[in-house]
Structures are given as structure tokens and as C-alpha cells.
Design an enzyme around this catalytic site. Sequence first.
Site, PDB file in Angstrom:
ATOM      1  N   LYS A  94     -20.920  45.077  25.802  1.00  0.00           N
ATOM      2  CA  LYS A  94     -20.968  46.411  26.395  1.00  0.00           C
ATOM      3  C   LYS A  94     -20.078  47.346  25.572  1.00  0.00           C
ATOM      4  CE  LYS A  94     -20.590  46.986  30.722  1.00  0.00           C
ATOM      5  NZ  LYS A  94     -21.578  48.050  30.503  1.00  0.00           N
ATOM      6  N   GLU A 103     -15.043  49.890  32.363  1.00  0.00           N
ATOM      7  CA  GLU A 103     -16.114  49.007  32.863  1.00  0.00           C
ATOM      8  C   GLU A 103     -15.563  47.608  33.125  1.00  0.00           C
ATOM      9  OE1 GLU A 103     -19.898  51.187  30.694  1.00  0.00           O
ATOM     10  OE2 GLU A 103     -18.950  49.512  29.693  1.00  0.00           O
TER      11      GLU A 103
HETATM   12  C1  5RP Z   1     -21.382  51.959  28.103  1.00  0.00           C
HETATM   13  C2  5RP Z   1     -22.117  50.683  28.263  1.00  0.00           C
HETATM   14  C3  5RP Z   1     -23.537  50.769  28.699  1.00  0.00           C
HETATM   15  O1  5RP Z   1     -23.690  49.998  29.845  1.00  0.00           O
HETATM   16  C4  5RP Z   1     -24.413  50.250  27.603  1.00  0.00           C
HETATM   17  O2  5RP Z   1     -24.139  50.973  26.423  1.00  0.00           O
HETATM   18  C5  5RP Z   1     -25.884  50.334  27.965  1.00  0.00           C
HETATM   19  O3  5RP Z   1     -26.318  51.662  27.908  1.00  0.00           O
HETATM   20  P1  5RP Z   1     -27.789  52.113  28.240  1.00  0.00           P
HETATM   21  O4  5RP Z   1     -28.011  51.851  29.684  1.00  0.00           O
HETATM   22  O5  5RP Z   1     -27.775  53.577  27.890  1.00  0.00           O
HETATM   23  O6  5RP Z   1     -28.746  51.327  27.366  1.00  0.00           O
HETATM   24  O7  5RP Z   1     -21.616  49.600  28.063  1.00  0.00           O
HETATM   25  O8  5RP Z   1     -20.091  51.744  27.592  1.00  0.00           O
END
Ligand code: 5RP
Length: 219
Positions: A94, A103
Site C-alpha cells: 500500500k 493507513e
Molecule cells: C493509498 C493506498 C491506496 O489504498 C492504494 O494506492 C490503492 O489505491 P486505488 O484504490 O486508487 O487503486 O494505499 O496510500
Amino acid sequence: MSADAQKKAVAEAALHYVPPDEILGVGTGSTVNHFIRALASMRDRIPGAVSSSEASSSLLEEVGIPVVSLNEVHELSVYVDGADEANRHLQLIKGGGAALTREKIVAAASRRFVCIADESKLVGALGGFPLPVEVIPMARSYVARQLSRLGGRPVYRQGVVTDNGNVILDVHDLEINEPIRLEQAINNIAGVVCNGLFAMRPADVLLLGSPGGVQTLER
Ligand code: 5RP
């Protein structure tokens, strides 16, 4: 079905996991944005949400869901968030949206982590997506050298400052055979705030979009 339509479908499926009349943990990203908009349909049953980013907080407030500080709640039943990559053990990469530290904190404080993603995110081995590492700005070059010693190729994410005032190194070309060991090794580098491997605390449920519908993977 497009990736965006899959994201919308998993976001709507995640409503099923939302406990009514409880504070909810909410992540960050385009899939979560669909989730927040879907959540508006049951906002009368949601007293508030702990958010993992300023961007998600703004959208939550826009749809009428109060944002609550994590320090005001003891434990969250459920956290809903997206991922950049997931393996079959529900270990994740992530941080594509630079929100990895908050997160990881909200995931740690939650009993159940429901991950929502389109099918392109499911991989055999993690590491195709460059691993985001949040770093204290003064330690950037030092941390980059240490990440190179671990076999990666760190690239400074130019122009990005996290919600915590730090910078991001995206580490390419890592062979992630032992995600838990690598997560710990990177955490041990002085100057690292957090890395985007969610292996010690993986997701509990992965709702995966596909042209045929939403698949559910559980640990
Ligand atoms: C943000 C994250 C998001 O959950 C990850 O980048 C997925 O993003 P998306 O739903 O736009 O594909 O970790 O820091």
C-alpha cells in the site's frame, strides 16, 4: 468491466461489512472514494469515521459523515481500505497514494481489515509495484543507501509531502520472498517512518472485482 467499474462494485459490496451505529475506519484512494460515496446512503447509521488521510477526511465531510480522531475511540471493529498489490495470503503493498503510515495505524487499531480492489491488484508475489517507504526528510539519502543494500532501487517521489510532513521513496526491483522479514528489516532503518508492506498485519477479507462479479477471499 473496466477497472473503475470493478472498484465501484467492490466498494458497494464492502457496505455489507459496515457495522451499523459504530465508528468505522476508512482508508484512502480511488476505490475508497467510491466506498465513501456509497457509504453516504447509510450515513444515518454511521456516527463517524476515523480517516487515514486529509483527502478522505474531506470527502467524508462532504458526504455528511463526521470525522473522528483515533484518540477518541478505543478500538475499531472494521477498517475498509484499498491496496496497490495483494497476494493470496492477503498481504499487501500500500502507499501508492502516500497515506501508508496513517493507513497502517488505523489497520492496526481495527479488529477486521476489509480490503477492496480490482482484480489487477492480485499478484503471485508482491514487489511488481514499487514499495513506498515514508521517510523523515533529513534521512532521505541515508535511507536510500540502506534500501539499496537490501536489493532495491529507491526512487524519490518528487514533489510529494505526506500528511505527516515526510517524503516517500518508492523502492523498485525488490524480490519480496519473505514479506514479514522485509517489513521488519525496513522498519529497522533509522529515519524510516513506515513502509507500505502490510504483511505483519495483512487484510482479513479481500473483496476483489472481476468481470464476473465480486470475489471474496478470506484468511
Ligand atoms: C493509498 C493506498 C491506496 O489504498 C492504494 O494506492 C490503492 O489505491 P486505488 O484504490 O486508487 O487503486 O494505499 O496510500
